[in-house]
Design a protein around this motif. Structure first.
Motif, mmCIF file in Angstrom:
data_model
loop_
_atom_site.group_PDB
_atom_site.id
_atom_site.type_symbol
_atom_site.label_atom_id
_atom_site.label_comp_id
_atom_site.label_asym_id
_atom_site.label_seq_id
_atom_site.Cartn_x
_atom_site.Cartn_y
_atom_site.Cartn_z
ATOM 1 N N GLY A 61 -2.309 11.400 9.604
ATOM 2 C CA GLY A 61 -1.276 10.965 8.665
ATOM 3 C C GLY A 61 -1.314 11.719 7.358
ATOM 4 N N GLU A 62 -2.499 12.071 6.900
ATOM 5 C CA GLU A 62 -2.639 12.797 5.632
ATOM 6 C C GLU A 62 -2.219 14.254 5.788
ATOM 7 N N GLY A 63 -2.509 14.825 6.955
ATOM 8 C CA GLY A 63 -2.094 16.204 7.210
ATOM 9 C C GLY A 63 -2.971 17.252 6.545
ATOM 10 N N GLN A 64 -4.066 16.837 5.976
ATOM 11 C CA GLN A 64 -5.007 17.781 5.364
ATOM 12 C C GLN A 64 -6.393 17.136 5.354
ATOM 13 N N PRO A 65 -7.442 17.954 5.206
ATOM 14 C CA PRO A 65 -8.787 17.390 5.170
ATOM 15 C C PRO A 65 -8.951 16.403 4.016
ATOM 16 N N LEU A 66 -9.777 15.404 4.253
ATOM 17 C CA LEU A 66 -10.063 14.394 3.231
ATOM 18 C C LEU A 66 -11.565 14.249 3.047
ATOM 19 N N PRO A 67 -11.998 13.889 1.837
ATOM 20 C CA PRO A 67 -13.411 13.581 1.646
ATOM 21 C C PRO A 67 -13.783 12.328 2.451
ATOM 22 N N SER A 68 -15.016 12.282 2.930
ATOM 23 C CA SER A 68 -15.497 11.146 3.728
ATOM 24 C C SER A 68 -15.272 9.819 3.019
ATOM 25 N N LEU A 69 -15.557 9.768 1.731
ATOM 26 C CA LEU A 69 -15.415 8.505 1.001
ATOM 27 C C LEU A 69 -13.960 8.059 0.904
ATOM 28 N N GLU A 70 -13.043 8.999 0.832
ATOM 29 C CA GLU A 70 -11.610 8.672 0.811
ATOM 30 C C GLU A 70 -11.210 8.046 2.149
ATOM 31 N N ILE A 71 -11.731 8.598 3.225
ATOM 32 C CA ILE A 71 -11.456 8.034 4.555
ATOM 33 C C ILE A 71 -11.982 6.607 4.611
ATOM 34 N N ALA A 72 -13.207 6.405 4.137
ATOM 35 C CA ALA A 72 -13.829 5.071 4.159
ATOM 36 C C ALA A 72 -12.972 4.062 3.399
ATOM 37 N N GLU A 73 -12.400 4.468 2.263
ATOM 38 C CA GLU A 73 -11.575 3.567 1.460
ATOM 39 C C GLU A 73 -10.274 3.182 2.166
ATOM 40 N N ARG A 74 -9.788 4.030 3.058
ATOM 41 C CA ARG A 74 -8.516 3.790 3.732
ATOM 42 C C ARG A 74 -8.649 3.053 5.060
ATOM 43 N N MET A 75 -9.874 2.825 5.504
ATOM 44 C CA MET A 75 -10.095 2.202 6.808
ATOM 45 C C MET A 75 -9.541 0.786 6.850
ATOM 46 N N ILE A 76 -9.018 0.392 8.000
ATOM 47 C CA ILE A 76 -8.528 -0.968 8.212
ATOM 48 C C ILE A 76 -9.708 -1.934 8.207
ATOM 49 N N GLN A 77 -10.748 -1.587 8.945
ATOM 50 C CA GLN A 77 -11.962 -2.408 8.982
ATOM 51 C C GLN A 77 -13.040 -1.666 8.206
ATOM 52 N N VAL A 78 -13.753 -2.379 7.364
ATOM 53 C CA VAL A 78 -14.817 -1.777 6.573
ATOM 54 C C VAL A 78 -15.912 -1.294 7.514
#
Length: 158
Positions: A61-78
Motif C-alpha cells: 500500500g505504501e509503494g516504497q520501503p518503510l522503516p521497521s518501526l513505521e510498519i509496527a505502528e501501522r499494524m492491525i494487531q500489535v
C-alpha cells in the motif's frame, strides 16, 4: 423472567452476565476468536500468518520501503517482536532489508516482486472470505459495527 442471550446459550452460562459491558466484551472476544481462526486457516494456505500478511499489505500500500518501526505502528494487531516477523518474511524471500545510509540504526523494509505476486493471488479469495464472514450484514449494519468498534477502542468513553 428474562430470556437468555444468544451468547449465554452458546457458552452454556447458567446465570446472567454481571453487566451489559461484560456481555458485550465476551461477545466481542468470542466473535474475534471465530474470525481470527478462520483467517488463520486462510493465510496458512498461502504460507503466511495474519501478521505477516499485514506487513506485506502495508508495504504494498505504501509503494516504497518503510522503516521497521513505521510498519509496527501501522499494524492491525500489535506485534511485540516486529524484527522476528520481518526475519521470517525475509527468509521466505518476501521482503528485503536495507540500512539507512544517514542513520545506520534505521532499517528499511522493502516488499519483493515475489510478495507482490503472492498478494495478487490472495486478493480475490480474501475479498471472498470477508464477504463470507460478514456479507450477511447490510451496508448500514457494517458501517454501524465499524463505528461502534471504533468508539469502543477509545477506552475513555469519548
Amino acid at each position: 423472567m428474562a430470556t437468555d442471550s444468544k451468547l449465554q446459550q452458546e457458552i452454556k452460562k447458567r446465570t446472567p452476565f454481571h453487566s451489559p459491558e461484560q456481555e458485550a466484551y465476551l461477545n466481542l472476544m468470542r466473535t474475534s476468536d471465530l474470525l481470527q481462526n478462520q483467517m488463520g486457516r486462510f493465510f496458512r494456505e498461502y504460507g503466511l500468518t495474519a501478521s505477516q500478511y499485514n506487513v506485506l499489505r502495508i508495504l504494498r500500500g505504501e509503494g516504497q520501503p518503510l522503516p521497521s518501526l513505521e510498519i509496527a505502528e501501522r499494524m492491525i494487531q500489535v506485534v511485540p517482536a516486529i524484527t522476528g516477523l520481518i526475519d521470517r518474511l525475509e527468509k521466505q524471500g518476501l521482503v528485503e532489508r536495507r540500512r539507512c545510509e544517514n542513520d545506520r540504526r534505521v532499517v528499511f523494509v522493502e516488499i519483493t516482486p515475489q510478495a507482490i505476486k503472492l498478494l495478487a493471488k490472495i486478493d480475490k479469495p480474501l475479498e471472498d472470505m470477508h464477504k463470507h464472514m460478514l456479507g450477511h450484514l447490510n451496508r448500514g449494519e457494517l458501517k454501524q459495527l465499524s463505528s461502534l468498534l471504533e468508539k469502543a477502542r477509545t477506552l475513555d468513553g469519548g
